[in-house]
Scaffold this active site. Structure first.
Site, mmCIF file in Angstrom:
data_model
loop_
_atom_site.group_PDB
_atom_site.id
_atom_site.type_symbol
_atom_site.label_atom_id
_atom_site.label_comp_id
_atom_site.label_asym_id
_atom_site.label_seq_id
_atom_site.Cartn_x
_atom_site.Cartn_y
_atom_site.Cartn_z
ATOM 1 C CD GLU A 110 -1.014 7.806 9.354
ATOM 2 O OE1 GLU A 110 -1.983 7.041 9.183
ATOM 3 O OE2 GLU A 110 -0.630 8.623 8.490
ATOM 4 C CB CYS A 128 -0.958 -0.017 1.179
ATOM 5 S SG CYS A 128 -2.028 -1.476 1.156
ATOM 6 C CG HIS A 158 -1.552 4.519 5.154
ATOM 7 N ND1 HIS A 158 -1.545 4.459 3.773
ATOM 8 C CD2 HIS A 158 -1.710 3.228 5.574
ATOM 9 C CE1 HIS A 158 -1.670 3.202 3.383
ATOM 10 N NE2 HIS A 158 -1.789 2.435 4.451
ATOM 11 C CG PHE A 179 0.048 -5.902 4.374
ATOM 12 C CD1 PHE A 179 -0.330 -5.175 5.495
ATOM 13 C CD2 PHE A 179 -0.896 -6.760 3.813
ATOM 14 C CE1 PHE A 179 -1.604 -5.283 6.042
ATOM 15 C CE2 PHE A 179 -2.176 -6.878 4.347
ATOM 16 C CZ PHE A 179 -2.534 -6.140 5.458
ATOM 17 C CE LYS A 193 -5.726 4.346 2.608
ATOM 18 N NZ LYS A 193 -4.797 5.478 2.735
ATOM 19 C CG HIS A 204 -6.441 0.839 1.742
ATOM 20 N ND1 HIS A 204 -5.569 1.479 0.897
ATOM 21 C CD2 HIS A 204 -5.673 0.253 2.707
ATOM 22 C CE1 HIS A 204 -4.339 1.301 1.310
ATOM 23 N NE2 HIS A 204 -4.375 0.562 2.413
#
Length: 414
Positions: free
Chosen positions: A316, A165, A305, A401, A337, A342
């Site tokens: 975060e 991502c 994010h 990831f 998002k 996402h």
């Protein structure tokens, strides 16, 4: 001496539309593009919704023939349409400069998952002789970059990034460095993804990574909210044209923003869970600020994010507090998002465009579905309503990831 790099073209291909102005208006109005998945039957799936682009027909947006489009995967079609729109905005359609000074670097987390699934079915149902000869060039993760290069005769750097991502943000950052270091004058970059497929949806659901709010899809993605239960899968592309500053000035093309910093790091702790202390994310932000030659207090807004996952949003938040200290009290942040879901490897490309629009419009876009902030999430997330504000510089975060962390710093056009 490092060269300056500016933005001269942007595009989005999303469930909220393909026109950047309309897309921005919908974001600020709190609209959601999330809904039931219709491209395949998922009635027996644990999760049955996403940010799906309905009735997408690439021939409506490009001059590429329907025959040629059948030879590319859906994620490449998104990338080609995005490149067409951004290239046109940058007024490059008739530009005849040195093609070896123009390149492409587009990221994707997974590549041609549609093609992998359809050809796997064909192999087992019809035999190996029925597997398509176009399968390999369709599924490659670099297929978007390759096809954009061929379509626009971009003969300079041609590469792809696959960092889950964080792919698009890494791609934009790498393209930024290629121009800054005089390897290219123009780079088409960003990210494209089309993993909202039977295997993609079921795989992420089996990881318990996705929200299961099947009865209320548009409220499912709720970054930083106390009741968030996972992210919402989406698809699309965000494609950018970066250009060397003097080169853009000489062409007389409108400049939308300037990219001034790029940082990246690794968590090195777990393949799918973030470092709970946010150490890797903090380090990537610090690298981006150092690369830009600015202090934390010089950032006015962060496009996070912010995936709506229980662990990711807290990590975060911890990282932002670590880097910015008391400045967080006067520095709003938000995640889009909630509107879009996402887009995985494409998310950083679309959110880069959001950051550019925030600079142009002097508006912080809202975090929708944020009704009860998690007690561990203590920042100003611009809940549910856009905010007029002075924005000179924006930080854009993306994490993936594998422990990938990538951050970019943008500022108003010179």
């Amino acid at each position: 001496m490092r060269r300056r790099v500016v933005v001269t073209g942007v595009s989005v291909v999303t469930a909220l539309g393909l026109d950047v102005s309309e897309f921005w208006d919908k974001l600020c109005a709190g609209k959601s593009g999330v809904g039931p998945v219709e491209r395949f039957d998922c009635s027996d799936y644990k999760v049955r919704f996403g940010g799906e682009i309905k009735d997408f027909n690439a021939t409506e947006y490009t001059n590429i023939s329907a025959r040629d489009l059948k030879r590319v995967d859906r994620f490449v079609q998104f990338g080609l349409v995005g490149a067409h729109i951004a290239y046109r905005q940058a007024q490059l359609e008739d530009f005849d400069g040195d093609p070896y000074r123009r390149g492409v670097l587009v990221g994707s987390g997974i590549g041609g998952l549609n093609e992998i699934e359809s050809q796997h079915d064909r192999l087992y149902n019809q035999g190996p002789a029925r597997v398509s000869p176009f399968m390999i060039p369709k599924l490659m993760v670099n297929a978007a970059s390759g096809n954009i290069s061929v379509t626009y005769e971009l003969k300079g750097p041609n590469s792809a990034v696959a960092t889950a991502c964080a792919s698009a943000t890494n791609a934009i950052g790498d393209a930024f460095k290629l121009i800054q270091n005089d390897v290219a004058d123009i780079m088409v970059t960003g990210g494209s993804e089309a993993a909202l497929t039977p295997m993609g949806l079921s795989g992420f659901a089996r990881m318990n990574a996705l929200s299961t709010r099947n009865d209320d899809p548009q409220s499912a993605s709720r970054p930083f909210d106390k009741d968030r239960d996972g992210f919402v899968m989406a698809e699309g592309a965000g494609i950018i044209v970066l250009e060397e500053y003097e080169h853009a000035k000489k062409r007389g093309v409108p400049i939308l923003a300037e990219v001034i910093g790029y940082g990246m790091s690794a968590d090195g702790t777990h393949m799918t869970a973030p470092d709970p202390e946010g150490r890797g994310a903090a380090r990537a932000m610090q690298h981006a600020l150092k690369d830009a030659g600015i202090n934390p207090e010089d950032i006015d807004y962060i496009n996070t994010h912010g995936t709506s996952t229980p662990l990711g949003d807290v990590a975060e938040t911890v990282a932002i507090n670590t880097v910015f200290g008391s400045h967080v009290k006067t520095m709003p942040v938000s995640s889009t998002k909630g509107h879009l879901g996402h887009l995985l490897g494409a998310s950083g490309g679309v959110e880069f465009v959001v950051a550019v629009k925030a600079l142009l419009e002097q508006v912080g876009p809202p975090t929708i579905n944020l009704d009860q902030p998690d007690e561990k999430c203590n920042l100003d997330y611009i809940p549910n309503e856009p905010r007029d504000m002075k924005i000179e510089r924006v930080l854009k975060n993306s994490f993936g990831f594998g422990g990938h962390n990538a951050c970019l710093v943008l500022q108003k056009a010179p």
